[in-house]
Design a protein around this motif. Structure first.
Motif, PDB file in Angstrom:
ATOM      1  N   GLN A  35      -9.612 -80.071 -30.062  1.00 19.00           N
ATOM      2  CA  GLN A  35      -8.640 -79.049 -30.431  1.00 19.00           C
ATOM      3  C   GLN A  35      -7.262 -79.362 -29.853  1.00 19.00           C
ATOM      4  OE1 GLN A  35      -8.644 -76.511 -32.394  1.00 19.00           O
ATOM      5  NE2 GLN A  35      -6.796 -75.430 -31.740  1.00 19.00           N
ATOM      6  N   MET A  36      -7.219 -79.877 -28.641  1.00 23.41           N
ATOM      7  CA  MET A  36      -5.937 -80.252 -28.041  1.00 23.41           C
ATOM      8  C   MET A  36      -5.282 -81.400 -28.805  1.00 23.41           C
ATOM      9  SD  MET A  36      -7.074 -80.011 -24.004  1.00 23.41           S
ATOM     10  CE  MET A  36      -5.480 -80.576 -23.422  1.00 23.41           C
ATOM     11  N   GLU A  37      -6.099 -82.331 -29.278  1.00 20.34           N
ATOM     12  CA  GLU A  37      -5.541 -83.449 -30.030  1.00 20.34           C
ATOM     13  C   GLU A  37      -4.991 -82.999 -31.377  1.00 20.34           C
ATOM     14  OE1 GLU A  37      -5.066 -86.627 -29.257  1.00 20.34           O
ATOM     15  OE2 GLU A  37      -5.736 -86.261 -27.203  1.00 20.34           O
ATOM     16  N   GLN A  38      -5.596 -82.006 -31.996  1.00 22.20           N
ATOM     17  CA  GLN A  38      -5.160 -81.559 -33.315  1.00 22.20           C
ATOM     18  C   GLN A  38      -3.977 -80.601 -33.260  1.00 22.20           C
ATOM     19  OE1 GLN A  38      -8.573 -79.946 -35.304  1.00 22.20           O
ATOM     20  NE2 GLN A  38      -9.467 -81.951 -35.741  1.00 22.20           N
ATOM     21  N   THR A  39      -3.686 -80.067 -32.093  1.00 18.09           N
ATOM     22  CA  THR A  39      -2.563 -79.138 -31.966  1.00 18.09           C
ATOM     23  C   THR A  39      -1.593 -79.684 -30.934  1.00 18.09           C
ATOM     24  OG1 THR A  39      -3.848 -77.873 -30.353  1.00 18.09           O
ATOM     25  CG2 THR A  39      -3.927 -77.129 -32.625  1.00 18.09           C
ATOM     26  N   ARG A  40      -0.966 -80.791 -31.271  1.00 12.31           N
ATOM     27  CA  ARG A  40      -0.030 -81.413 -30.351  1.00 12.31           C
ATOM     28  C   ARG A  40       1.416 -81.049 -30.636  1.00 12.31           C
ATOM     29  NH1 ARG A  40      -1.851 -87.607 -30.613  1.00 12.31           N
ATOM     30  NH2 ARG A  40      -1.893 -87.047 -32.817  1.00 12.31           N
ATOM     31  N   THR A  41       1.716 -80.504 -31.803  1.00 15.02           N
ATOM     32  CA  THR A  41       3.083 -80.188 -32.173  1.00 15.02           C
ATOM     33  C   THR A  41       3.404 -78.735 -31.843  1.00 15.02           C
ATOM     34  OG1 THR A  41       2.412 -79.564 -34.405  1.00 15.02           O
ATOM     35  CG2 THR A  41       2.972 -81.875 -34.028  1.00 15.02           C
ATOM     36  N   PRO A  42       4.668 -78.409 -31.646  1.00 11.32           N
ATOM     37  CA  PRO A  42       5.039 -77.010 -31.363  1.00 11.32           C
ATOM     38  C   PRO A  42       4.612 -76.049 -32.456  1.00 11.32           C
ATOM     39  CG  PRO A  42       6.840 -78.476 -30.788  1.00 11.32           C
ATOM     40  CD  PRO A  42       5.824 -79.313 -31.496  1.00 11.32           C
ATOM     41  N   SER A  43       4.660 -76.480 -33.707  1.00  9.58           N
ATOM     42  CA  SER A  43       4.268 -75.601 -34.800  1.00  9.58           C
ATOM     43  C   SER A  43       2.793 -75.229 -34.711  1.00  9.58           C
ATOM     44  CB  SER A  43       4.558 -76.282 -36.141  1.00  9.58           C
ATOM     45  OG  SER A  43       4.089 -75.498 -37.221  1.00  9.58           O
ATOM     46  N   ALA A  44       1.931 -76.212 -34.387  1.00  5.87           N
ATOM     47  CA  ALA A  44       0.504 -75.933 -34.271  1.00  5.87           C
ATOM     48  C   ALA A  44       0.192 -75.162 -33.001  1.00  5.87           C
ATOM     49  CB  ALA A  44      -0.285 -77.241 -34.317  1.00  5.87           C
ATOM     50  N   LEU A  45       0.887 -75.464 -31.909  1.00  2.00           N
ATOM     51  CA  LEU A  45       0.631 -74.777 -30.659  1.00  2.00           C
ATOM     52  C   LEU A  45       1.043 -73.313 -30.710  1.00  2.00           C
ATOM     53  CD1 LEU A  45       1.788 -77.534 -28.142  1.00  2.00           C
ATOM     54  CD2 LEU A  45      -0.543 -76.772 -28.524  1.00  2.00           C
ATOM     55  N   SER A  46       2.008 -72.977 -31.539  1.00  2.00           N
ATOM     56  CA  SER A  46       2.462 -71.591 -31.620  1.00  2.00           C
ATOM     57  C   SER A  46       1.422 -70.677 -32.258  1.00  2.00           C
ATOM     58  CB  SER A  46       3.765 -71.522 -32.406  1.00  2.00           C
ATOM     59  OG  SER A  46       3.557 -71.949 -33.754  1.00  2.00           O
ATOM     60  N   LYS A  47       0.404 -71.239 -32.898  1.00  2.00           N
ATOM     61  CA  LYS A  47      -0.615 -70.424 -33.553  1.00  2.00           C
ATOM     62  C   LYS A  47      -1.802 -70.108 -32.647  1.00  2.00           C
ATOM     63  CE  LYS A  47       0.366 -72.383 -38.133  1.00  2.00           C
ATOM     64  NZ  LYS A  47      -0.224 -73.059 -39.308  1.00  2.00           N
ATOM     65  N   VAL A  48      -1.913 -70.784 -31.519  1.00  2.00           N
ATOM     66  CA  VAL A  48      -3.074 -70.637 -30.639  1.00  2.00           C
ATOM     67  C   VAL A  48      -2.738 -69.623 -29.550  1.00  2.00           C
ATOM     68  CG1 VAL A  48      -4.697 -71.831 -29.124  1.00  2.00           C
ATOM     69  CG2 VAL A  48      -3.741 -73.006 -31.118  1.00  2.00           C
ATOM     70  N   SER A  49      -3.662 -68.721 -29.267  1.00  2.00           N
ATOM     71  CA  SER A  49      -3.463 -67.719 -28.220  1.00  2.00           C
ATOM     72  C   SER A  49      -3.747 -68.330 -26.858  1.00  2.00           C
ATOM     73  CB  SER A  49      -4.378 -66.517 -28.455  1.00  2.00           C
ATOM     74  OG  SER A  49      -4.317 -65.624 -27.382  1.00  2.00           O
ATOM     75  N   VAL A  50      -2.794 -68.203 -25.954  1.00  2.00           N
ATOM     76  CA  VAL A  50      -2.974 -68.728 -24.607  1.00  2.00           C
ATOM     77  C   VAL A  50      -4.019 -67.918 -23.854  1.00  2.00           C
ATOM     78  CG1 VAL A  50      -1.086 -67.333 -23.682  1.00  2.00           C
ATOM     79  CG2 VAL A  50      -1.744 -69.442 -22.522  1.00  2.00           C
ATOM     80  N   TYR A  51      -4.158 -66.637 -24.178  1.00  2.00           N
ATOM     81  CA  TYR A  51      -5.128 -65.801 -23.475  1.00  2.00           C
ATOM     82  C   TYR A  51      -6.559 -66.188 -23.830  1.00  2.00           C
ATOM     83  CZ  TYR A  51      -0.992 -63.020 -22.510  1.00  2.00           C
ATOM     84  OH  TYR A  51       0.252 -62.613 -22.102  1.00  2.00           O
ATOM     85  N   THR A  52      -6.783 -66.658 -25.035  1.00  2.00           N
ATOM     86  CA  THR A  52      -8.107 -67.148 -25.398  1.00  2.00           C
ATOM     87  C   THR A  52      -8.517 -68.331 -24.528  1.00  2.00           C
ATOM     88  OG1 THR A  52      -7.977 -66.371 -27.684  1.00  2.00           O
ATOM     89  CG2 THR A  52      -9.440 -68.221 -27.247  1.00  2.00           C
TER      90      THR A  52
END
Length: 850
Positions: free
Chosen positions: A493-510
């Motif tokens: 999951q970390m490898e697939q969400t390396r860009t700011p656009s993808a990271l903005s969709k993931v909840s940090v609290y999760t």
């Protein structure tokens, strides 16, 4: 000029240095001085040093704080609690002065006293008096079905039951001569409750001994020993024990026997037993505690309303002996923390073997002295840890059934050796029946000495120590695989969400909740692995290491990255409710000076003079933002409380329910921001399955290695996780905020999947709405260069294995994506493109979130 070497201007040189005077291997550069020579021999050029520096002595290195702390701890542990014999005096619990005694001193004292009592040496015996025989021996109350004659069973008995025994039923009865249960008659019947227990069918009132033949029954002592423990409702008994051969004699005596060519007594018919047992009292609605006065029930009879539905338990330590020829055990136990005097064991055996048991006890006392004498550190004699619930000593008589016909000791030993050291033939050999599976199984009687209670033991199941090690290793492999899957999916999951656009969709609290869950699982495995100190210790640490990688390495790293990317969102959150400003609006300077006061009052004044009300959550956030030191104090306080209550049995169900709500923050983020496809489908499904594996094993699997009782509430957590996954899928299917009311729903975002009018059926509407689609070239996805199927009734087969969201099977219109600029793409292609850049691949126009 070309053949003449340049002059050397370095001080101390002698003009032109011949090449032969330069030592071999010396690198001479044009900018470096050539080595000085004296009579053709190279010399070392020195730099002048001031005399005051030469006169100053070099200071010794200063010891650092780490070395000082290490030396302090070393001398503390080497000196504390390591006193020589008679090293001084100390103050006793009653304020008296007494000679300091170490654990070794105490062990030698009881050994010498027992040796003097055994061999008639009054000097060694001192003031020691052998304990009196118990009024009731538990062996005299054993039911006939648990009594076996060794002469009738030629195969012998089970000779070693080292392991665990669980879920045995207890049948308590009161034998206090001054306490009876009320009956329907005017006068209570002594020992009436015996007739109500099927286990005690062999006992009648004539068989019961008189505990008060001379009026010397100490009711006060009995009440004090019983304490607060509910003996009437003690219905369950668990045990773990270890058997071994009787200790050998001292090495000096063994050497002497060897020189004389004689054999010393090994006591092959006996085993030394050590272990723990746990008594559990079940709740009851009404427990009657009658007050007796002259044989009559007094008017102040108390009725206990139970213990609020909670089970109580107390742990006992015990020592004892196992007599192999007839399969009987006699054990003596005290509550955990109290010192057990093993010299009382000899009174539990009949006179025919009492002399042998005394010799065995002496040998065990000598072994204890040798063990303590060989220790590097010898502590002071510790005080007993007196239990607040009860201090009743327990006398136990246990029996194991004889071996069934056709089964020999060699068969059992061979099967156990195969479990301990597998050779691959375990499945080909029959498993011999265990001791609890033969006849009536394992049974016995417990007498609470001087407390007026007896308990019968019936039923239960055991686990041999070798089988337990096998189960533990299997669990460790199962836990390692499940946690490895969780770790690999997180890395993916970390490898697939390396860009700011993808990271903005993931909840940090999760991610934070997942890390907390992994840290809790890591702590549990480490505690079990360290405290067990056996063959299962190392395997238990392997899944703990996997959880440590997720909780400390990858989880926090991902959470920090998400926090940094999403930091601007917190500065530009949704404006709170506006309040109409009054005529006297504060200026900007006034706002700066009154920001703290306005935050504390629940309002905030902007630079434009607009007064805004703050919600409770926003007020708390603003408070900790103004006082960052208090934020860390709150975090440390929360962690302290968390560690205090996290492992309490009554708290674990609620705690797990909170920890396994980690998809809720992601659902809320999708809904509030109108985004989806933040996490990979495999990550969602695999993480859920991997994280549910361990709780299901512990609370839903009966034969788990933790001996945790099966609980139905664990299925509630499973259904709760499935509901969260279903809601994530529904957000993909019906929209991220389909379940929110309009007041909480985010603003309408751009629809990438509009209903496209058919160019053949309605060409005018198609030309007016989507003019670029009339061209055949615009029906090709410019990312993958394949044609986009605009059919809204047939399912598009254009899918990529690198999809980062849940499946959209059933919503055909989401297979294509029409950008605001009118360019058409496959949805999966555009989603992967926007994970890198949020502009149109063709016209470079900025694109809204997909």
């Amino acid at each position: 000029m070309s053949g003449t070497p340049p002059p050397n201007d370095h001080p101390g040189s002698t003009g032109n240095t011949p090449a032969s005077s330069v030592p071999a291997g010396t690198n001479i550069s044009p900018r470096s001085p050539r080595p000085a020579t004296r009579n053709g021999i190279p010399t070392i050029s020195t730099i002048p040093i001031p005399p005051e520096i030469l006169a100053q002595q070099q200071q010794p290195p200063r010891p650092n704080i780490t070395s000082m702390l290490f030396l302090t701890a070393f001398f503390f542990f080497m000196s504390g609690n390591n006193h020589p014999i008679n090293s001084g005096i100390e103050i006793g619990p009653d304020g008296e002065l007494r000679t300091r005694m170490s654990e070794l001193d105490y062990a030698k004292q009881i050994r010498d006293e027992w040796k003097g009592n055994l061999y008639g040496n009054d000097t060694l015996k001192g003031n020691y008096t052998e304990p009196i025989l118990p009024t009731i021996l538990p062996s005299s109350w054993i039911p006939p079905e648990y009594t076996y004659e060794s002469s009738h069973h030629h195969n012998g008995f089970y000779n070693n039951i080292t392991g665990f025994f669980r879920s045995s039923n207890l049948h308590p009865i009161s034998i206090d001569p001054n306490s009876t249960l009320p009956s329907t008659s005017s006068k209570p019947t002594p020992h009436q409750d015996i007739q109500d227990e099927e286990y005690w069918h062999h006992l009648t009132r004539t068989h019961l001994p008189d505990l008060n033949p001379t009026g010397q029954w100490n009711s006060t002592l009995s009440k004090e020993l019983r304490g607060e423990w509910n003996w009437k409702q003690t219905k369950k008994w668990d045990m773990n024990l270890k058997e071994r051969n009787i200790s050998s004699i001292s090495p000096e005596l063994e050497e002497q026997y060897t020189k004389n060519g004689t054999e010393w007594e090994r006591y092959d018919d006996w085993n030394w037993v050590k272990g723990q047992l746990t008594l559990t009292s079940t709740p009851s609605s009404n427990i009657i505690h009658p007050a007796i006065t002259d044989g009559q029930i007094a008017s102040d009879t108390k009725v206990d309303e139970g213990n609020n539905g909670e089970k109580d338990s107390i742990t006992y330590d015990f020592f004892g002996l196992h007599y192999l020829p007839n399969g009987t055990y006699n054990l003596y136990g005290l509550p955990e923390g109290m010192r057990i005097d093993i010299r009382k064991l000899s009174n539990l055996w009949t006179t025919s073997v009492s002399a042998i048991t005394k010799e065995i006890i002496l040998r065990e006392l000598e072994k204890e002295v040798r063990n303590l004498d060989g220790n590097l550190m010898i502590g002071d004699l510790r005080e007993d840890d007196i239990s607040e619930m009860t201090t009743c000593p327990l006398l136990l008589h246990l029996t194991v059934p004889p071996l069934p016909p056709g089964v020999t000791k060699e068969d059992i030993d061979f099967y156990n050796s195969e479990i301990q050291n597998p050779t691959g033939i375990k499945s080909a050999i029959p498993r011999p029946p265990s001791y609890w599976q033969v006849g009536k199984g394992f049974g016995g009687v417990i007498i609470a000495d001087q407390c007026g209670w007896a308990m019968g033991i019936q039923g239960g199941e055991g686990v041999g120590i070798d089988e337990f090690w096998s189960r533990s290793i299997n669990y460790a492999a199962f836990a390692t695989i499940s946690q490895l899957v969780v770790l690999l999916l997180l890395v993916r999951q970390m490898e697939q969400t390396r860009t700011p656009s993808a990271l903005s969709k993931v909840s940090v609290y999760t991610i934070v909740i997942m890390s907390i869950t992994d840290s809790w699982i890591f702590s549990a495995h480490v505690v079990v692995g360290i405290m067990s100190d056996n063959k299962a210790s190392l395997p238990m640490l392997v899944p703990g290491f996997m959880c440590l990688c997720t909780a400390v390495v990858f989880g926090p790293r991902y959470a920090v990255l998400l926090h940094r990317i999403q930091a601007p969102e917190r500065g530009s959150s949704t404006p709170p409710t506006l309040i109409r400003p009054n005529a006297t609006t504060p200026t900007t300077a006034q706002n700066d000076t009154a920001s703290a006061a306005s935050t504390a009052s629940g309002v905030q004044v902007t630079e434009n003079g607009i007064v805004r009300t703050l919600s409770a959550i926003e007020s708390i956030k603003a408070f900790f933002r103004d006082y960052p030191a208090l934020r860390w104090v709150a975090i440390i306080g929360f962690l302290f409380c968390f560690l205090q209550f996290a492992f309490l049995p009554s708290v674990i169900p609620f705690f797990l329910f909170v920890l396994y709500s980690f998809w809720i923050p992601q659902i809320w983020r999708n809904a509030r921001r109108g985004t989806s496809r933040g996490m990979d489908a495999w990550f969602i499904l695999g993480t859920t399955a991997g994280r549910l594996a361990l709780p299901l094993y512990a609370f839903a699997y009966t034969d788990n290695v933790f001996f945790i009782e099966k609980s139905n509430w664990i299925w509630g957590i499973v259904w709760w996780q499935l509901a969260q996954i279903a809601l994530l899928y529904a957000q993909e299917r019906f929209g991220p905020s389909f379940f929110l009311p309009k007041s909480l729903a985010p603003p309408e975002s751009y629809n990438y999947h509009p209903i496209l009018p058919s160019p053949t059926s309605d060409p005018e509407a198609a030309a007016a709405t989507f003019p670029l689609l009339l061209s055949e070239g615009e029906k090709t996805c410019s990312i993958c260069m394949e044609e986009v199927d605009l059919s809204q009734s047939s399912y598009d087969n254009h899918h990529h294995s690198t999809s980062t969201g849940l499946s959209v099977v059933g919503n055909k219109r989401k297979n294509y994506a029409l950008a605001p600029c009118g360019h058409l793409f496959h949805t999966n292609c555009l989603n992967q493109w926007m994970a890198v850049k949020t502009i149109c691949p063709l016209c470079k126009r900025s694109l809204p979130p997909l």
